[in-house]
Design a protein around this motif. Structure first.
Motif, PDB file in Angstrom:
ATOM      1  N   MET A 255      24.083 -36.772 -81.863  1.00 33.92           N
ATOM      2  CA  MET A 255      22.752 -36.647 -82.361  1.00 33.92           C
ATOM      3  C   MET A 255      22.222 -35.278 -81.979  1.00 33.92           C
ATOM      4  SD  MET A 255      19.584 -38.055 -80.195  1.00 33.92           S
ATOM      5  CE  MET A 255      19.548 -36.686 -79.867  1.00 33.92           C
ATOM      6  N   TYR A 256      22.483 -34.822 -80.932  1.00 31.79           N
ATOM      7  CA  TYR A 256      21.884 -33.325 -80.623  1.00 31.79           C
ATOM      8  C   TYR A 256      22.577 -32.438 -81.669  1.00 31.79           C
ATOM      9  CZ  TYR A 256      21.200 -29.022 -78.226  1.00 31.79           C
ATOM     10  OH  TYR A 256      20.797 -27.800 -77.811  1.00 31.79           O
ATOM     11  N   GLY A 259      20.949 -33.244 -85.191  1.00 32.90           N
ATOM     12  CA  GLY A 259      19.574 -32.904 -85.172  1.00 32.90           C
ATOM     13  C   GLY A 259      19.317 -31.133 -85.093  1.00 32.90           C
ATOM     14  N   PHE A 265      17.963 -34.355 -89.236  1.00 31.90           N
ATOM     15  CA  PHE A 265      16.983 -34.982 -88.288  1.00 31.90           C
ATOM     16  C   PHE A 265      16.968 -36.588 -88.597  1.00 31.90           C
ATOM     17  CE2 PHE A 265      15.459 -30.875 -87.322  1.00 31.90           C
ATOM     18  CZ  PHE A 265      15.513 -30.669 -85.933  1.00 31.90           C
ATOM     19  N   ALA A 268      20.335 -37.743 -87.487  1.00 33.01           N
ATOM     20  CA  ALA A 268      20.422 -37.773 -85.977  1.00 33.01           C
ATOM     21  C   ALA A 268      19.552 -38.991 -85.496  1.00 33.01           C
ATOM     22  CB  ALA A 268      19.759 -36.461 -85.782  1.00 33.01           C
ATOM     23  N   ALA A 272      20.539 -42.071 -82.783  1.00 31.05           N
ATOM     24  CA  ALA A 272      19.819 -42.532 -81.639  1.00 31.05           C
ATOM     25  C   ALA A 272      19.279 -43.972 -81.677  1.00 31.05           C
ATOM     26  CB  ALA A 272      18.353 -41.646 -81.497  1.00 31.05           C
TER      27      ALA A 272
ATOM     28  N   PRO B 117      16.782 -44.297 -74.526  1.00 28.50           N
ATOM     29  CA  PRO B 117      16.765 -42.886 -73.871  1.00 28.50           C
ATOM     30  C   PRO B 117      15.913 -41.822 -74.559  1.00 28.50           C
ATOM     31  CG  PRO B 117      18.815 -43.348 -75.229  1.00 28.50           C
ATOM     32  CD  PRO B 117      17.910 -44.577 -75.286  1.00 28.50           C
ATOM     33  N   GLU B 119      16.621 -39.186 -75.627  1.00 32.17           N
ATOM     34  CA  GLU B 119      17.295 -38.438 -76.695  1.00 32.17           C
ATOM     35  C   GLU B 119      16.799 -38.987 -78.007  1.00 32.17           C
ATOM     36  OE1 GLU B 119      18.883 -39.184 -73.994  1.00 32.17           O
ATOM     37  OE2 GLU B 119      19.900 -37.459 -73.248  1.00 32.17           O
ATOM     38  N   ALA B 120      16.541 -40.482 -77.920  1.00 29.98           N
ATOM     39  CA  ALA B 120      16.368 -41.183 -79.177  1.00 29.98           C
ATOM     40  C   ALA B 120      15.029 -40.736 -79.701  1.00 29.98           C
ATOM     41  CB  ALA B 120      16.262 -42.572 -78.872  1.00 29.98           C
ATOM     42  N   PHE B 121      14.001 -40.258 -78.851  1.00 25.28           N
ATOM     43  CA  PHE B 121      12.554 -40.018 -79.555  1.00 25.28           C
ATOM     44  C   PHE B 121      12.175 -38.584 -79.249  1.00 25.28           C
ATOM     45  CE2 PHE B 121      11.741 -42.017 -75.367  1.00 25.28           C
ATOM     46  CZ  PHE B 121      10.930 -41.483 -74.660  1.00 25.28           C
ATOM     47  N   ILE B 123      12.894 -35.877 -80.845  1.00 25.66           N
ATOM     48  CA  ILE B 123      12.159 -35.025 -82.059  1.00 25.66           C
ATOM     49  C   ILE B 123      10.817 -35.435 -82.343  1.00 25.66           C
ATOM     50  CG2 ILE B 123      12.891 -34.807 -84.472  1.00 25.66           C
ATOM     51  CD1 ILE B 123      16.003 -35.204 -83.562  1.00 25.66           C
TER      52      ILE B 123
END
Lengths: 298, 275, 444
Positions: A255-256, A259, A265, A268, A272, B117, B119-121, B123
């Motif tokens: 995911m990192y 994104g 994004f 990604a 997530a 987590p 990581e999921a949000f 962005i």
């Protein structure tokens, strides 16, 4: 429950207590989670306007080899995140439980130490330990005349996953042990005396008496470690960034990369979200499957 | 416990000590390396230096900006711990004793935050911070971490509140004390053990947090220790002694807190986990 | 990907009032008539030596422009990649910044209108007389997203070449000559291996040494006279990576990697580690770029030369290019700020700045005047002479990963398999080409 009604008041007076925390939570956790779901339904490079694509990102994931690879790696990592710490934790707790208090305290203090550390920093430290040219591990192996075992650990397809995984095991096993210790303290000593009178050996007692009674702790340990394994990011990010050649790629690292490195994004976010769904599923499954035998009866 | 239980067979004890040493071995090596010079290190990882090079710490603290990162970590951890506990107490009181619409649903919404987590949000969170003009401020690191602490703090404190002896609360209610009075003067003093355990947890989690400062702050002036360590590593891959000195700076406060409070810590942890 | 080896920590000066000043400056800049007196600048000069040099240049610029303040923020290469686009689009980023050329960063930013063309300043200040067109072309992006043509969005201050570092002492001790052509080179490799000396020092776990090595061997097969095929590939005009030269290069490197020509454990050490080991006298050859001069010059036995070309290639291409480009972002909103930004960049590519860089041991992209008077390390002298030669021959090659935004990742994923011998060289080249063709198709 009686207490509650006595402390209770009209709703508008109650809200003062819960609103500040909930608003903050909604603003910086729940809101972003909902937005992430929205973003996962778009194609977005992080700069321009997102384009609505519906479930296309999710459909794409089902035919994405790298995503499957990341899931497979994650499953393998669970051996090191969950199974090994669980086994070691129970075994060591069983030994430690019988020791003199002072020695017990010292050992417990040592074994638990990794768990309080930042995993990002542990990753950096272990990357140095594993370094084939400068790292102590290979130097030590050579000193012991085991130079043939001095592998390029984090650069080796076969051994990189176990090498990273063992750091997780090292991180978690003391923690698991401490939880099992407290579980054992909860148990009734008479049960063991009874077992001993019945002529059971230590191991038999452990298997037939201790283990079933420790199910609540086993459940807790499984929950925490399985979720930690699915969430794993820091350790892998600092040790291998998912390499070499994706040998340690896990969904969060993927995911990192998608994104923040490839500017995809929307896709990604879909990764997530799948990860989050996975955590819910596993959580639910463990709650359902690993339940103490007496829970239904009571 | 009967005395015979205290006689653990020697091989078993040795096994345990083996694992014990295994856990602290990397840290000992870290400490040793942090006082070596580069040439010392080139002579081998296990070779002792002629004399300790404490200047590595100075180098890390000043040139490596670990001093800046250290104070940033403090500036972030203190408000996160304080506000999380204050808001957590209020929320826990609400969920433990009060009624309001959608109580169950709200509780589920809270637990979601514990499982998803960051990581999921991260962005959308980044864009939100940008919209609020908060990127590259302490607030960008502090606010989300308080928010993230809410579920655990609430659940942890609410269950502690529910376990308080009914009689004490009953007595206070019979005395006709106001709700606010009961919370601050009756419940809170009894909650000190739980709150201090929670504070310890929040301290460690916040101190160790990696992703939120990684994404939400990109100005070196606001980086916290774990982040600083990562960027420092990029610059000094070759200067292992200073890198390890930096690592010691990151973990020293944790080890200190752990050694002082370790009974409380482990007790709180296992109690929290047992639910 | 270029100097990712330089990924490092930003040496940002801690100015408590920095952001406040920046805010005032920004507020003033909105007023059209206001004199621009402050410039927020991001750069990626994070190595200690680089950082000191850029600070020195900034001071000189401020001295020459009384009343102007440069607010400098240093970011590592990775950090820059992560934050620059977001910061500029958010409005809290730099007015002048270094930008990584290629589709991933500069291309995307141009598409989103985050960068401003600098063509007016090229004409005004005559940058095209300081640097060859082949260098400046690397900063061009057309409105249709075509790389290498259209308006110019930046210009670089430093040059980069990937070449062959060799340790003269190691070679002499082994009784071997410095190779002058490809056959002598491979003969040296075999003899070194026989003597139990690692012919190549290399580390592949971080940075991109293997990629640079493959590209170097491959582009040494290309004569400058026939470079258009490679240019077309890089600038996205089409073509295929499946060339004989690429397959030959991949096969050769696979043979070296699996045949014991690489330093043992190379898979587990980083490129930076490998450089340290090389400086410490391990290995005879190392293929990497001029950005390692700073470390390499610590060992006076280490020299730098072009990779020896096969027979029949007269003017072989040398992989390389320029460092990240200086660009003006959309945050330089009014003419006064833009002009100040232009002057700043002009200073950064001036012969004066070039000399400052050279004195600090770095390779400037602006060709130094012949009479430039300064003490340089042997290594830098070799580098500067080679830079002149390569530019005169129009033989500066390309980093393959510039050609498509995801290519670096694809190469990073495939390279370990190639080196481990479990991927055929044809398949390796095929994987690169597949990614490239997919990118071409997506542009249509």
């Amino acid at each position: 429950m009686k207490l509650r009604s006595k402390l209770d008041a009209p709703v508008h007076k109650n809200l003062i207590y819960i609103l500040p925390g909930l608003i903050l939570y909604a603003a910086f956790v729940f809101g972003p989670i909902v937005s992430a779901v929205g973003i996962s339904l778009t194609d977005w490079n992080g700069l321009g306007l997102p384009t609505w694509v519906g479930l296309q990102n999710y459909a794409g994931l089902f035919s994405d080899e790298r995503f499957y690879l990341s899931l497979k790696n994650n499953a393998e990592l669970m051996v090191f995140y969950c199974v090994l710490p669980l086994g070691l934790g129970i075994g060591l707790a069983a030994i430690l439980w019988n020791m003199k208090p002072r020695e017990q305290l010292m050992l417990r203090t040592m074994l638990f130490l990794p768990y309080i550390m930042p995993t990002a920093v542990l990753g950096i430290i272990w990357a140095w330990l594993y370094n084939p040219a400068f790292g102590p591990i290979n130097q030590g192996l050579r000193l012991l005349g085991l130079g043939s075992l001095a592998l390029p650990w984090l650069g080796d397809f076969t051994f990189v996953l176990p090498a990273v995984g063992l750091v997780a095991t090292w991180y978690f096993f003391g923690f698991c042990m401490v939880i099992f210790m407290s579980g054992m303290q909860r148990l009734d000593p008479n049960l063991f005396d009874a077992a001993r009178v019945d002529g059971a050996t230590g191991l038999q007692t452990f298997r037939t008496v201790t283990l079933p009674l420790l199910l609540p702790e086993i459940r807790v340990v499984l929950l925490l470690t399985v979720i930690a394994s699915i969430k794993s990011f820091d350790l892998i990010f600092t040790m291998t960034r998912g390499g070499p050649a994706n040998a340690t790629l896990v969904p969060n690292i993927y995911m990192y990369q998608l994104g923040f490195q490839l500017n995809r994004f929307g896709y990604a976010a879909a990764v997530a979200i799948i990860g989050a769904i996975l955590i819910f599923t596993v959580n639910y499954a463990i709650h359902r499957l690993v339940r103490p035998a007496d829970e239904g009866a009571n | 416990m009967s005395s015979q239980l205290n006689r653990t067979a020697l091989p078993l004890r040795l096994t345990l000590w083996f694992f014990g040493l295994l856990t602290i071995f990397p840290f000992s090596l870290l400490l040793l390396t942090s006082v070596k010079s580069q040439p010392d290190l080139m002579r081998g990882a296990f070779v002792l230096p002629d004399y300790p090079h404490f200047e590595n710490y100075l180098h890390a603290w000043i040139d490596g900006h670990f001093g800046v990162y250290f104070w940033n970590s403090i500036f972030v951890v203190v408000p996160v711990v304080v506000f999380s506990i204050v808001l957590g107490v209020l929320l826990a009181f609400g969920f433990a004793f009060l009624s309001f619409p959608g109580r169950k649903a709200l509780f589920v919404v809270l637990t979601i935050g514990m499982m998803v987590p960051a990581e999921a949000f991260i962005i959308p969170l980044y864009y939100e911070m940008r919209y609020l003009g908060l990127t590259n401020t302490y607030a960008a690191v502090i606010l989300p971490q308080i928010a993230q602490s809410m579920p655990f703090a609430t659940i942890f404190l609410a269950s502690a509140m529910q376990q308080l002896p009914d009689e004490i609360l009953e007595a206070a209610i019979l005395d006709g004390a106001s709700r606010r009075h009961i919370l601050w003067h009756v419940i809170l003093p009894l909650m000190v053990p739980a709150m201090s355990t929670l504070a310890l947890f929040l301290f460690i989690w916040t101190w160790n947090e990696f992703l939120i400062p990684l994404i939400l702050v990109n100005d070196d002036a606001y980086r916290t220790l774990p982040l600083g360590m990562l960027f420092f590593q990029g610059r000094y891959t070759v200067n292992t002694p200073v890198l390890t000195a930096g690592a010691v700076i990151v973990i020293a406060p944790l080890v200190l807190a752990y050694l002082i409070f370790q009974r409380k810590f482990i007790a709180g942890l296992t109690a929290g986990a047992g639910k | 990907m270029r100097n990712i080896g330089k990924k490092s920590l930003g040496l940002t000066a801690l100015k408590a009032t920095g952001s406040a000043i920046a805010a005032c400056v920004f507020g003033l800049a909105v007023v059209q008539s206001a004199q621009a007196d402050g410039l927020n600048v991001w750069d990626d000069y994070t190595f200690e030596g680089q950082s000191a040099t850029i600070e020195q240049l900034n001071k000189a610029f401020e001295a020459a422009h009384p009343g102007v303040t440069i607010n400098r923020t240093a970011r590592t290469f990775d950090d820059m990649k992560l934050t620059l686009k977001l910061a500029v689009s958010a409005g809290d980023g730099p007015m002048v910044t270094k930008v990584n050329q290629g589709a991933g960063d500069m291309g995307t930013m141009v598409k989103e209108g985050l960068l401003q063309p600098v063509d007016a300043y090229i004409t005004k200040f005559g940058w095209d007389k300081l640097q060859s067109d082949s260098l400046i072309a690397r900063d061009r992006w057309s409105d249709k997203g075509q790389f290498g043509e259209g308006p110019t969005y930046g210009i670089s201050g430093l040059g980069e070449m990937v070449g062959l570092f060799y340790n003269k002492k190691v070679l002499e001790d082994a009784g071997l000559p410095v190779p002058t052509n490809f056959d002598e080179f491979t003969a040296d490799l075999d003899k070194l291996k026989e003597k139990g000396i690692a012919p190549f020092m290399i580390g592949t776990s971080k940075q991109h040494m293997a990629l640079h090595m493959i590209a170097t061997v491959s582009q040494a097969h290309v004569d400058a006279a026939k470079r258009s095929t490679l240019d077309d590939l890089i600038y996205g005009r089409g073509g295929s990576w499946k060339t004989e030269g690429n397959v030959t290069a991949a096969s050769l490197i696979q043979k070296w990697a699996t045949g014991g020509y690489f330093y043992p454990g190379f898979q587990g050490i980083s490129g930076d580690d490998a450089v340290q080991l090389f400086v410490a006298g391990q290995g005879a050859f190392l293929i990497s770029g001029t950005w390692y001069f700073g470390d390499m010059q610590n060992n006076p036995d280490i020299h730098f030369m072009p990779f020896p070309a096969p027979h029949g290639v007269e003017k072989p291409l040398t992989v390389g290019g320029v460092d990240l480009a200086w660009s003006i972002t959309s945050l330089a909103k009014d003419k006064a700020t833009q002009d100040l930004a232009g002057e700043y960049i002009n200073y950064m590519v001036s012969p004066e700045a070039a000399l400052t860089w050279a004195k600090a041991g770095y390779l400037p992209s602006t060709i130094l005047p012949d009479n430039a008077d300064f003490q340089a390390s042997t290594l830098l002298k070799e580098g500067i002479a080679m830079w002149k030669q390569v530019n005169a021959n129009n033989a500066l090659g390309h980093y393959p990963d510039w050609s498509a935004p995801t290519l670096l990742k694809t190469i990073d994923d495939a390279t370990p398999h190639l080196l481990a011998g479990d991927m055929k060289p044809e398949d390796f080249v095929g994987a690169i080409d597949a990614d490239y063709q997919a990118y071409l198709a997506s542009k249509k």
